[in-house]
Enzyme design. Structure first.
Site, PDB file in Angstrom:
ATOM      1  N   THR A  27      -0.668   2.052   2.845  1.00 23.47           N
ATOM      2  CA  THR A  27      -1.797   1.806   1.989  1.00 23.47           C
ATOM      3  C   THR A  27      -2.938   1.785   2.620  1.00 23.47           C
ATOM      4  O   THR A  27      -2.914   1.948   3.965  1.00 23.47           O
ATOM      5  CB  THR A  27      -1.497   0.170   1.656  1.00 23.47           C
ATOM      6  OG1 THR A  27      -1.533  -0.692   2.611  1.00 23.47           O
ATOM      7  CG2 THR A  27      -0.177   0.210   1.044  1.00 23.47           C
ATOM      8  N   MET A  56      -0.621  -1.301   6.527  1.00 26.78           N
ATOM      9  CA  MET A  56      -2.046  -2.183   5.992  1.00 26.78           C
ATOM     10  C   MET A  56      -2.907  -1.926   6.769  1.00 26.78           C
ATOM     11  O   MET A  56      -2.640  -2.348   7.916  1.00 26.78           O
ATOM     12  CB  MET A  56      -1.754  -3.370   5.272  1.00 26.78           C
ATOM     13  CG  MET A  56      -3.104  -3.952   4.629  1.00 26.78           C
ATOM     14  SD  MET A  56      -3.742  -2.963   3.183  1.00 26.78           S
ATOM     15  CE  MET A  56      -5.496  -3.301   3.327  1.00 26.78           C
ATOM     16  N   VAL A  82       0.645  -2.884  11.148  1.00 23.20           N
ATOM     17  CA  VAL A  82      -0.836  -2.777  10.993  1.00 23.20           C
ATOM     18  C   VAL A  82      -1.606  -1.603  11.334  1.00 23.20           C
ATOM     19  O   VAL A  82      -1.394  -0.789  12.303  1.00 23.20           O
ATOM     20  CB  VAL A  82      -1.262  -4.146  12.181  1.00 23.20           C
ATOM     21  CG1 VAL A  82      -2.806  -4.239  12.271  1.00 23.20           C
ATOM     22  CG2 VAL A  82      -0.792  -5.164  11.921  1.00 23.20           C
ATOM     23  N   LYS A  83      -2.812  -1.223  10.415  1.00 21.83           N
ATOM     24  CA  LYS A  83      -3.182  -0.072  10.681  1.00 21.83           C
ATOM     25  C   LYS A  83      -4.679  -0.449  11.348  1.00 21.83           C
ATOM     26  O   LYS A  83      -5.490  -1.141  10.968  1.00 21.83           O
ATOM     27  CB  LYS A  83      -3.779   0.596   9.496  1.00 21.83           C
ATOM     28  CG  LYS A  83      -2.364   1.456   8.766  1.00 21.83           C
ATOM     29  CD  LYS A  83      -2.615   1.813   7.453  1.00 21.83           C
ATOM     30  CE  LYS A  83      -3.310   3.252   7.401  1.00 21.83           C
ATOM     31  NZ  LYS A  83      -3.360   3.868   6.061  1.00 21.83           N
ATOM     32  N   CYS A  84      -4.955   0.439  12.616  1.00 19.72           N
ATOM     33  CA  CYS A  84      -6.186   0.174  13.251  1.00 19.72           C
ATOM     34  C   CYS A  84      -6.793   1.815  13.120  1.00 19.72           C
ATOM     35  O   CYS A  84      -5.792   2.715  13.730  1.00 19.72           O
ATOM     36  CB  CYS A  84      -5.854  -0.294  14.664  1.00 19.72           C
ATOM     37  SG  CYS A  84      -5.384  -1.893  14.764  1.00 19.72           S
TER      38      CYS A  84
END
Length: 224
Positions: A27, A56, A82-84
């Protein structure tokens, strides 16, 4: 190759799961905003629905903010990744979150050098955006080929997650190159199923079946 759905729409996600077609979900803020629902309850419901990773994206642009958001996301559900973004601050956050055993999907990758740095920072996933490269007359799948070669030369554990997929040929090429994962919108996932010869063949079979007399089509099993 694993297939992820790039969506925050629960109806799409549940439909894809019913086919046995997806292994996870990605997402981003844009996809979540389209659903016009409260953020955390939606994210938790997606995680409870999907038996696999759910990525996300952080909103903060500084490393400290990304780390704080990442810790909050990770507490929501074990499926969270976790998206960075692939910036200097994103790499700092990736390094810190990874040291805390929090999985990180480093996103918005557009070059092999970026992918190399993400792997060195400890990224769990690297997300090269092939469609956006194609949009500017670059070779999106060529980037996947380069990353695959580079990662194969060294003991990196980072998985290649092909993103910004626009059509089924992107999926086929990703699989040919040995990418670990391809994430795609529901429209592309649907297109993977469809073929005109399948539709024509099914129509012919059913037409021939309809020509049989009723007694010949009776569903009876005889035993002795």
């Amino acid at each position: 190759m694993k297939i992820f759905l790039d969506s925050a729409n629960l109806q799409e996600i549940k439909e894809a799961i019913s086919w046995g077609a997806i292994d996870g979900v990605t997402t981003n803020p844009s996809l979540v905003a389209k659903e016009r629902r409260e953020f955390f309850p939606l994210l938790k419901e997606i995680c409870a629905t999907v038996n696999g990773p759910v990525s996300m994206e952080t909103i903060a642009r500084d490393a400290a903010g990304m780390v704080e958001e990442g810790r909050t996301f990770a507490k929501l559900h074990p499926n969270i990744v976790v998206k960075c973004p692939l910036t200097k601050e994103g790499l700092k956050a990736t390094r810190q979150l990874t040291s805390e055993k929090i999985r990180v999907n480093v996103t918005l990758c557009f070059s092999a050098t970026q992918a190399l740095l993400a792997a060195k920072a400890g990224a769990y996933f690297i997300s090269p955006f092939v469609g956006r490269l194609d949009d500017i007359s670059s070779d999106g799948m060529g980037l996947i080929r380069d990353i695959k070669t580079i990662y194969g030369n060294y003991p990196f554990s980072t998985q290649i997650l092909v993103a910004s997929i626009r059509h089924p040929l992107h999926v086929v090429e990703a699989a040919r190159l040995g990418a670990d994962i391809a994430t795609m919108p529901f429209s592309v996932l649907e297109a993977l199923v469809k073929h005109p010869l399948t539709d024509a063949g099914l129509e012919r079979f059913l037409k021939d079946w309809d020509q049989l007399p009723a007694e010949a089509k009776a569903w009876k099993v005889t035993t002795r």
